[in-house]
Write an enzyme that holds these catalytic residues in place. Sequence first.
Site, PDB file in Angstrom:
ATOM      1  N   CYS B  50       0.846  -1.203   0.000  1.00 40.82           N
ATOM      2  CA  CYS B  50       0.000   0.000   0.000  1.00 40.82           C
ATOM      3  C   CYS B  50       0.880   1.252   0.000  1.00 40.82           C
ATOM      4  O   CYS B  50       1.771   1.388   0.838  1.00 40.82           O
ATOM      5  CB  CYS B  50      -0.887  -0.013   1.243  1.00 40.82           C
ATOM      6  SG  CYS B  50      -1.706   1.560   1.538  1.00 40.82           S
ATOM      7  N   CYS B  53       0.435   3.322   3.540  1.00 40.33           N
ATOM      8  CA  CYS B  53       0.820   2.824   4.865  1.00 40.33           C
ATOM      9  C   CYS B  53       2.136   3.482   5.330  1.00 40.33           C
ATOM     10  O   CYS B  53       2.961   3.877   4.510  1.00 40.33           O
ATOM     11  CB  CYS B  53       1.001   1.298   4.824  1.00 40.33           C
ATOM     12  SG  CYS B  53      -0.539   0.375   5.040  1.00 40.33           S
ATOM     13  N   ALA B  59       3.699   6.536  -4.756  1.00 37.73           N
ATOM     14  CA  ALA B  59       3.722   6.448  -6.221  1.00 37.73           C
ATOM     15  C   ALA B  59       4.862   7.278  -6.820  1.00 37.73           C
ATOM     16  O   ALA B  59       5.444   6.909  -7.835  1.00 37.73           O
ATOM     17  CB  ALA B  59       2.372   6.887  -6.786  1.00 37.73           C
ATOM     18  N   ASN B  75      -1.011  15.638  -3.093  1.00 37.32           N
ATOM     19  CA  ASN B  75      -1.444  14.646  -4.068  1.00 37.32           C
ATOM     20  C   ASN B  75      -0.432  14.598  -5.214  1.00 37.32           C
ATOM     21  O   ASN B  75      -0.109  15.631  -5.803  1.00 37.32           O
ATOM     22  CB  ASN B  75      -2.827  15.038  -4.601  1.00 37.32           C
ATOM     23  CG  ASN B  75      -3.507  13.924  -5.376  1.00 37.32           C
ATOM     24  OD1 ASN B  75      -2.892  13.257  -6.194  1.00 37.32           O
ATOM     25  ND2 ASN B  75      -4.792  13.745  -5.119  1.00 37.32           N
ATOM     26  N   HIS B 114      -4.107   0.182   8.106  1.00 41.19           N
ATOM     27  CA  HIS B 114      -4.621  -0.076   6.762  1.00 41.19           C
ATOM     28  C   HIS B 114      -6.039  -0.651   6.804  1.00 41.19           C
ATOM     29  O   HIS B 114      -6.810  -0.526   5.846  1.00 41.19           O
ATOM     30  CB  HIS B 114      -3.679  -1.072   6.072  1.00 41.19           C
ATOM     31  CG  HIS B 114      -3.998  -1.333   4.630  1.00 41.19           C
ATOM     32  ND1 HIS B 114      -3.723  -0.427   3.632  1.00 41.19           N
ATOM     33  CD2 HIS B 114      -4.569  -2.411   4.007  1.00 41.19           C
ATOM     34  CE1 HIS B 114      -4.100  -0.931   2.459  1.00 41.19           C
ATOM     35  NE2 HIS B 114      -4.615  -2.132   2.658  1.00 41.19           N
ATOM     36  N   ASN B 154     -13.666   9.691  -0.711  1.00 33.92           N
ATOM     37  CA  ASN B 154     -14.292   8.669  -1.553  1.00 33.92           C
ATOM     38  C   ASN B 154     -13.985   7.343  -0.904  1.00 33.92           C
ATOM     39  O   ASN B 154     -12.824   6.960  -0.807  1.00 33.92           O
ATOM     40  CB  ASN B 154     -13.708   8.671  -2.968  1.00 33.92           C
ATOM     41  CG  ASN B 154     -14.084   9.915  -3.737  1.00 33.92           C
ATOM     42  OD1 ASN B 154     -15.184  10.435  -3.588  1.00 33.92           O
ATOM     43  ND2 ASN B 154     -13.173  10.396  -4.568  1.00 33.92           N
ATOM     44  N   SER B 162      -9.348   4.184  -5.179  1.00 30.66           N
ATOM     45  CA  SER B 162      -8.401   3.207  -5.707  1.00 30.66           C
ATOM     46  C   SER B 162      -7.548   2.581  -4.613  1.00 30.66           C
ATOM     47  O   SER B 162      -6.772   1.680  -4.881  1.00 30.66           O
ATOM     48  CB  SER B 162      -7.502   3.862  -6.753  1.00 30.66           C
ATOM     49  OG  SER B 162      -6.799   4.932  -6.173  1.00 30.66           O
ATOM     50  N   HIS B 165      -6.847   1.966   1.973  1.00 26.25           N
ATOM     51  CA  HIS B 165      -6.315   2.604   3.184  1.00 26.25           C
ATOM     52  C   HIS B 165      -7.179   3.830   3.497  1.00 26.25           C
ATOM     53  O   HIS B 165      -7.410   4.662   2.630  1.00 26.25           O
ATOM     54  CB  HIS B 165      -4.856   3.015   2.973  1.00 26.25           C
ATOM     55  CG  HIS B 165      -4.170   3.355   4.259  1.00 26.25           C
ATOM     56  ND1 HIS B 165      -3.174   2.578   4.808  1.00 26.25           N
ATOM     57  CD2 HIS B 165      -4.368   4.369   5.133  1.00 26.25           C
ATOM     58  CE1 HIS B 165      -2.783   3.113   5.951  1.00 26.25           C
ATOM     59  NE2 HIS B 165      -3.497   4.201   6.173  1.00 26.25           N
ATOM     60  N   HIS B 167      -8.492   7.133   3.859  1.00 26.71           N
ATOM     61  CA  HIS B 167      -7.929   8.455   3.563  1.00 26.71           C
ATOM     62  C   HIS B 167      -8.987   9.352   2.939  1.00 26.71           C
ATOM     63  O   HIS B 167      -9.978   8.893   2.375  1.00 26.71           O
ATOM     64  CB  HIS B 167      -6.739   8.328   2.612  1.00 26.71           C
ATOM     65  CG  HIS B 167      -7.112   7.968   1.197  1.00 26.71           C
ATOM     66  ND1 HIS B 167      -7.482   6.694   0.829  1.00 26.71           N
ATOM     67  CD2 HIS B 167      -7.187   8.722   0.074  1.00 26.71           C
ATOM     68  CE1 HIS B 167      -7.753   6.675  -0.469  1.00 26.71           C
ATOM     69  NE2 HIS B 167      -7.596   7.898  -0.952  1.00 26.71           N
ATOM     70  N   GLN B 169      -9.360  13.527   1.009  1.00 24.88           N
ATOM     71  CA  GLN B 169      -8.617  14.470   0.190  1.00 24.88           C
ATOM     72  C   GLN B 169      -9.045  15.893   0.518  1.00 24.88           C
ATOM     73  O   GLN B 169     -10.115  16.125   1.099  1.00 24.88           O
ATOM     74  CB  GLN B 169      -8.869  14.206  -1.300  1.00 24.88           C
ATOM     75  CG  GLN B 169      -8.499  12.802  -1.757  1.00 24.88           C
ATOM     76  CD  GLN B 169      -8.441  12.683  -3.282  1.00 24.88           C
ATOM     77  OE1 GLN B 169      -7.882  13.542  -3.962  1.00 24.88           O
ATOM     78  NE2 GLN B 169      -9.014  11.623  -3.805  1.00 24.88           N
ATOM     79  N   HIS B 283     -19.018  21.027   3.647  1.00 26.19           N
ATOM     80  CA  HIS B 283     -19.252  22.365   3.091  1.00 26.19           C
ATOM     81  C   HIS B 283     -19.164  23.377   4.224  1.00 26.19           C
ATOM     82  O   HIS B 283     -19.837  23.228   5.245  1.00 26.19           O
ATOM     83  CB  HIS B 283     -20.623  22.436   2.402  1.00 26.19           C
ATOM     84  CG  HIS B 283     -20.617  21.800   1.045  1.00 26.19           C
ATOM     85  ND1 HIS B 283     -21.751  21.286   0.451  1.00 26.19           N
ATOM     86  CD2 HIS B 283     -19.605  21.607   0.159  1.00 26.19           C
ATOM     87  CE1 HIS B 283     -21.428  20.814  -0.738  1.00 26.19           C
ATOM     88  NE2 HIS B 283     -20.144  20.988  -0.943  1.00 26.19           N
ATOM     89  N   HIS B 299     -22.145  16.306   3.952  1.00 24.90           N
ATOM     90  CA  HIS B 299     -22.999  15.457   3.115  1.00 24.90           C
ATOM     91  C   HIS B 299     -22.388  14.068   3.012  1.00 24.90           C
ATOM     92  O   HIS B 299     -21.195  13.935   2.741  1.00 24.90           O
ATOM     93  CB  HIS B 299     -23.077  15.995   1.678  1.00 24.90           C
ATOM     94  CG  HIS B 299     -23.706  17.340   1.530  1.00 24.90           C
ATOM     95  ND1 HIS B 299     -25.066  17.524   1.566  1.00 24.90           N
ATOM     96  CD2 HIS B 299     -23.172  18.562   1.303  1.00 24.90           C
ATOM     97  CE1 HIS B 299     -25.333  18.814   1.366  1.00 24.90           C
ATOM     98  NE2 HIS B 299     -24.208  19.468   1.210  1.00 24.90           N
ATOM     99  N   VAL B 315     -28.449   7.605 -13.670  1.00 23.44           N
ATOM    100  CA  VAL B 315     -28.127   7.624 -15.105  1.00 23.44           C
ATOM    101  C   VAL B 315     -29.347   8.131 -15.877  1.00 23.44           C
ATOM    102  O   VAL B 315     -30.228   8.739 -15.282  1.00 23.44           O
ATOM    103  CB  VAL B 315     -27.733   6.195 -15.563  1.00 23.44           C
ATOM    104  CG1 VAL B 315     -26.394   5.784 -14.955  1.00 23.44           C
ATOM    105  CG2 VAL B 315     -28.818   5.175 -15.185  1.00 23.44           C
TER     106      VAL B 315
END
Lengths: 349, 349
Positions: B50, B53, B59, B75, B114, B154, B162, B165, B167, B169, B283, B299, B315
């Site tokens: 990960c 971690c 990355a 990020n 994790h 998310n 993706s 772990h 987290h 943003q 918000h 929210h 949709v």
Amino acid sequence: MFDFNHHSHRRYNPLTRSWVLCSPHRTQRPWQGQQEGPDLEQRPSHDPKCYLCPNNQRANGENNPDYTSTYIFPNDFAAVKSDQPTLDNTNTDDLLQVEGVRGECHVMCFSPRHDLTMAEMTNDEIHSVVNAWTESYKAMAEKECVSHVQIFENKGAAMGCSNPHPHGQMWCTDRIPEEPQTELNSLKAYADSHDGACMLCNYASRELADKERVVMENDSYVCVVPFWAVWPFETLVLPKVHVSSLPQMTDEQKTDLADILRRMTCRYDNLFECSFPYSMGIHQAPVRGEFDYSHLHIHFYPPLLRSATVRKFLVGFELLGEPQRDLTPEQAAARLRDLSETHYKHKIE
Amino acid sequence: MFDFNHHSHRRYNPLTRSWVLCSPHRTQRPWQGQQEGPDLEQRPSHDPKCYLCPNNQRANGENNPDYTSTYIFPNDFAAVKSDQPTLDNTNTDDLLQVEGVRGECHVMCFSPRHDLTMAEMTNDEIHSVVNAWTESYKAMAEKECVSHVQIFENKGAAMGCSNPHPHGQMWCTDRIPEEPQTELNSLKAYADSHDGACMLCNYASRELADKERVVMENDSYVCVVPFWAVWPFETLVLPKVHVSSLPQMTDEQKTDLADILRRMTCRYDNLFECSFPYSMGIHQAPVRGEFDYSHLHIHFYPPLLRSATVRKFLVGFELLGEPQRDLTPEQAAARLRDLSETHYKHKIE
Ligand SMILES: O=P(O)(O)O[C@H]1O[C@H](CO)[C@@H](O)[C@H](O)[C@H]1O
Ligand SMILES: O=P(O)(O)O[C@H]1O[C@H](CO)[C@@H](O)[C@H](O)[C@H]1O
């Protein structure tokens, strides 16, 4: 120097009057998240278990006829109904506002063939779909419980479609839904402030002159990735001359509409060589009243971003902040413009 | 008689000033469409692969520190950046409007563990997250390229996440994004037309009195399924007294915020006995300027509808017409209210 291919910017959608954040450098991001099951399956032309195929039994127990072209029937699980009590409502409460909604929901099979989507149907077969949409719109205009007809298609499991048999829906309501109402307001405001000119007529000419967002065109229509596109490969199909609703179209315009729909959906399938998922829908004038300022148009909202299995998620920042896209509309248009109009399944190697 | 549990109606969201269609009878519809892979997996407390971690490589090649509480870093694939050229722009064009956007994007690991989401963290651990959000907001207020801080999470593959772990943003921009700007406009208009009263203060009292949409509360917060909810089990967390932004909160309010977040996410996990996916976000007032009318709120937008594997797809009609829901907010609130606040994984049989 500011470079639209590398620097973050936001673009304004004059139809919905809202902004979209464009971050073109984000396409380089590695993706380890959810993958879609791509729709590569070769389906039979008739599936005995499909409740939309000719002669088969539907979810409600009725039998479909042996239809040979399009086939329309009422949705067995309609989101709105014509026969419900009136909600006596004065709406004096400014925090909890509510109103009753009546209407009808219909399903339209595009073709008896279980294995064909618009991308592989002929222009003539799609012309029958366009005619059926037009006749349905006219029939709905006769109903007291219908003011607005929303024609749409959800294609592919990634877009919540539960049956691969090619079909669309019509949700017809006594209220004009939020999104078309917002667009109508924008079109009206534009006409009012531009000596009666139509925003989408002007926009279509502008895109035809600029060319960089045009995917293709024929005599009556132009298909563009709109300047303010949200979905990675979103497109907008616009009549070149002012047309407010389907019944106003000449037969030639309908022929050309079938042509542009087939060519666009074929390019979509060819982009990642899969049956390309999307939601598409037609915005046009409500069935009654003065809506000369309405300019019929078709939105395609496809979720795929990088491949047949990696989609764009409109979540987090998109839901809480504002829609965000990872490539420019011009980049998307160039990709779509370069594709063949021969379906990848029928390619001669 | 009109029955909200059986008849179609639409409800008005006074924050975004838009309508939502509610078709409560649609829950009976059979579902043969896409199924989610439910997140039932038991993860290790540290995953060597990960990139979030402690001590692991990210990355971009950097090493994470041996962090023991929250951990914030920029990020590696930021949607907005602080250092880009200015877009000289007069915006005289009313069809193709564009503006440059600068800012910063940060990732915040909620915990070194994790395997823990907020649903299983302690109040104290979540209090550290609340403190870190507050400090970050204050730090961002010092930056010339930031006007607005959008904090969000998310959670789950179904919501485009993706990395499992835990987290969140922070996307910080020099523009106020579309959605918070719309809400701020509504709050301001309400205050202007109600002798300075706050819409969300009034709404919170109203829901506390009505009770039927309240999921739970503590001294400082109430959590409701809002009257105008779009997502099946959407909730809104509201401070009972007027608070415009995180730095305005007392320590007691922060303690209570941690409490309500833990209890709400725990109820969510218990609903379908899975790690419940959602996008959530705060918000609050932009970092600079007069925004006394802002009422901080959170929210939660969770996609699941019927089970750990069957979600609601927004949709077709939802994108082209207006958002549509299949159960009433009151029904959703009753379901959430009845759930335990002991996490299903820790239940004593
Ligand atoms: O930033 P992440 O987690 O890689 O990406 C996720 O959240 C972003 C912000 O909501 C979205 O733009 C992406 O589509 C989503 O996959
Ligand atoms: O009507 P269907 O195909 O069963 O359902 C699909 O389309 C509807 C209209 O866009 C949506 O409300 C549903 O969430 C979606 O799964």
